[in-house]
Design a protein around this motif. Sequence first.
Motif, PDB file in Angstrom:
ATOM      1  N   GLY A  96      24.047 -21.205 -25.039  1.00 47.13           N
ATOM      2  CA  GLY A  96      24.193 -21.761 -23.694  1.00 47.13           C
ATOM      3  C   GLY A  96      24.145 -20.678 -22.621  1.00 47.13           C
ATOM      4  O   GLY A  96      23.481 -20.835 -21.589  1.00 47.13           O
ATOM      5  N   LEU A  97      24.829 -19.568 -22.859  1.00 46.28           N
ATOM      6  CA  LEU A  97      24.811 -18.463 -21.898  1.00 46.28           C
ATOM      7  C   LEU A  97      23.415 -17.843 -21.798  1.00 46.28           C
ATOM      8  O   LEU A  97      22.965 -17.468 -20.710  1.00 46.28           O
ATOM      9  N   THR A  98      22.718 -17.758 -22.917  1.00 43.58           N
ATOM     10  CA  THR A  98      21.357 -17.216 -22.908  1.00 43.58           C
ATOM     11  C   THR A  98      20.421 -18.111 -22.114  1.00 43.58           C
ATOM     12  O   THR A  98      19.613 -17.629 -21.305  1.00 43.58           O
ATOM     13  N   VAL A  99      20.526 -19.419 -22.327  1.00 47.61           N
ATOM     14  CA  VAL A  99      19.692 -20.360 -21.572  1.00 47.61           C
ATOM     15  C   VAL A  99      20.014 -20.261 -20.083  1.00 47.61           C
ATOM     16  O   VAL A  99      19.097 -20.209 -19.241  1.00 47.61           O
ATOM     17  N   ALA A 100      21.286 -20.205 -19.727  1.00 49.04           N
ATOM     18  CA  ALA A 100      21.672 -20.090 -18.314  1.00 49.04           C
ATOM     19  C   ALA A 100      21.133 -18.795 -17.708  1.00 49.04           C
ATOM     20  O   ALA A 100      20.588 -18.799 -16.594  1.00 49.04           O
ATOM     21  N   ARG A 101      21.249 -17.695 -18.434  1.00 51.59           N
ATOM     22  CA  ARG A 101      20.735 -16.409 -17.939  1.00 51.59           C
ATOM     23  C   ARG A 101      19.225 -16.475 -17.751  1.00 51.59           C
ATOM     24  O   ARG A 101      18.695 -16.064 -16.723  1.00 51.59           O
ATOM     25  N   ASN A 102      18.528 -17.012 -18.732  1.00 47.60           N
ATOM     26  CA  ASN A 102      17.069 -17.089 -18.654  1.00 47.60           C
ATOM     27  C   ASN A 102      16.619 -17.974 -17.495  1.00 47.60           C
ATOM     28  O   ASN A 102      15.648 -17.669 -16.811  1.00 47.60           O
ATOM     29  N   THR A 103      17.327 -19.065 -17.272  1.00 48.34           N
ATOM     30  CA  THR A 103      16.987 -19.977 -16.178  1.00 48.34           C
ATOM     31  C   THR A 103      17.266 -19.319 -14.826  1.00 48.34           C
ATOM     32  O   THR A 103      16.446 -19.402 -13.905  1.00 48.34           O
ATOM     33  N   ALA A 104      18.383 -18.656 -14.698  1.00 48.30           N
ATOM     34  CA  ALA A 104      18.764 -18.032 -13.428  1.00 48.30           C
ATOM     35  C   ALA A 104      17.934 -16.793 -13.105  1.00 48.30           C
ATOM     36  O   ALA A 104      17.835 -16.401 -11.936  1.00 48.30           O
ATOM     37  N   ALA A 105      17.306 -16.184 -14.104  1.00 46.80           N
ATOM     38  CA  ALA A 105      16.555 -14.946 -13.886  1.00 46.80           C
ATOM     39  C   ALA A 105      15.337 -15.158 -12.996  1.00 46.80           C
ATOM     40  O   ALA A 105      14.920 -14.238 -12.286  1.00 46.80           O
ATOM     41  N   GLY A 106      14.756 -16.337 -13.060  1.00 43.48           N
ATOM     42  CA  GLY A 106      13.589 -16.611 -12.227  1.00 43.48           C
ATOM     43  C   GLY A 106      12.296 -16.002 -12.746  1.00 43.48           C
ATOM     44  O   GLY A 106      11.264 -16.108 -12.090  1.00 43.48           O
ATOM     45  N   ILE A 107      12.344 -15.330 -13.874  1.00 37.20           N
ATOM     46  CA  ILE A 107      11.145 -14.772 -14.505  1.00 37.20           C
ATOM     47  C   ILE A 107      11.195 -15.104 -15.994  1.00 37.20           C
ATOM     48  O   ILE A 107      12.237 -15.494 -16.515  1.00 37.20           O
ATOM     49  N   ASP A 108      10.082 -14.946 -16.651  1.00 37.36           N
ATOM     50  CA  ASP A 108      10.049 -15.110 -18.101  1.00 37.36           C
ATOM     51  C   ASP A 108      10.601 -13.845 -18.737  1.00 37.36           C
ATOM     52  O   ASP A 108       9.904 -12.833 -18.848  1.00 37.36           O
ATOM     53  N   LEU A 109      11.866 -13.880 -19.116  1.00 34.08           N
ATOM     54  CA  LEU A 109      12.518 -12.694 -19.657  1.00 34.08           C
ATOM     55  C   LEU A 109      11.897 -12.223 -20.965  1.00 34.08           C
ATOM     56  O   LEU A 109      11.924 -11.035 -21.270  1.00 34.08           O
ATOM     57  N   ARG A 110      11.358 -13.144 -21.728  1.00 31.43           N
ATOM     58  CA  ARG A 110      10.727 -12.744 -22.983  1.00 31.43           C
ATOM     59  C   ARG A 110       9.486 -11.890 -22.723  1.00 31.43           C
ATOM     60  O   ARG A 110       9.208 -10.943 -23.420  1.00 31.43           O
ATOM     61  N   GLU A 111       8.744 -12.255 -21.673  1.00 39.87           N
ATOM     62  CA  GLU A 111       7.512 -11.532 -21.357  1.00 39.87           C
ATOM     63  C   GLU A 111       7.772 -10.330 -20.450  1.00 39.87           C
ATOM     64  O   GLU A 111       7.201  -9.265 -20.629  1.00 39.87           O
ATOM     65  N   HIS A 112       8.661 -10.496 -19.462  1.00 42.28           N
ATOM     66  CA  HIS A 112       8.858  -9.446 -18.457  1.00 42.28           C
ATOM     67  C   HIS A 112      10.240  -8.798 -18.536  1.00 42.28           C
ATOM     68  O   HIS A 112      10.554  -7.965 -17.691  1.00 42.28           O
ATOM     69  N   GLY A 113      11.053  -9.206 -19.511  1.00 42.59           N
ATOM     70  CA  GLY A 113      12.427  -8.822 -19.639  1.00 42.59           C
ATOM     71  C   GLY A 113      12.755  -7.413 -19.464  1.00 42.59           C
ATOM     72  O   GLY A 113      13.692  -6.861 -19.171  1.00 42.59           O
TER      73      GLY A 113
END
Length: 185
Positions: free
Chosen positions: A168-185
């Motif tokens: 849940g925290l990972t999904v929230a972080r990824n959503t709030a980041a505003g970028i694709d963290l997997r690609e641009h992390g």
Amino acid sequence: MDARVFPSMQTDPDGYGGEETLDPQDWDAVAELSHRVVDDAVRHLRDLRERPVWRPMPGDVEALFRAPVPDQPMPIEQVYGLVHASVLAYPMGNIHPRFWSWFMGAGNFSGALGDFIAAVQGSNLGGGSHAAARLDQQVVGWLRDMVGLPSSASGTLVSGGSVANLIGLTVARNTAAGIDLREHG
């Protein structure tokens, strides 16, 4: 059963072409121990109401958990004997019907058998086209439909609340980041 049943690595000249394997030398001994473990588990759950909810560990048992790392292998039957006497005998108590402290998952035999089968199969659910991944997707779909979520909703089954919170925290972080963290992390 001697220490050769489960050595850390063994060379098997009888059928594996000399390759190293973690397989036991005596599958019958493994089957016998497995039946003992299951029988003990059934007794542990069946007789639950006859035991106190919790009991303190004696000092000699508590000392086992401060022992240094062993420098020699131990036969799996002896390892199980220690687990049976020192771990199974002193549970938190949360599976007991008189455990009223706080909410947490309670063990049950059906769940234990499912965990056993999953561990034997050893599938990684991170991807791929295999039965365990399809089963995970099917059950998530059933749950999604039961609570009326749209067909686009997704999820995964996890082992408990701690892993669910981490996801849940990972999904929230990824959503709030505003970028694709997997690609641009």
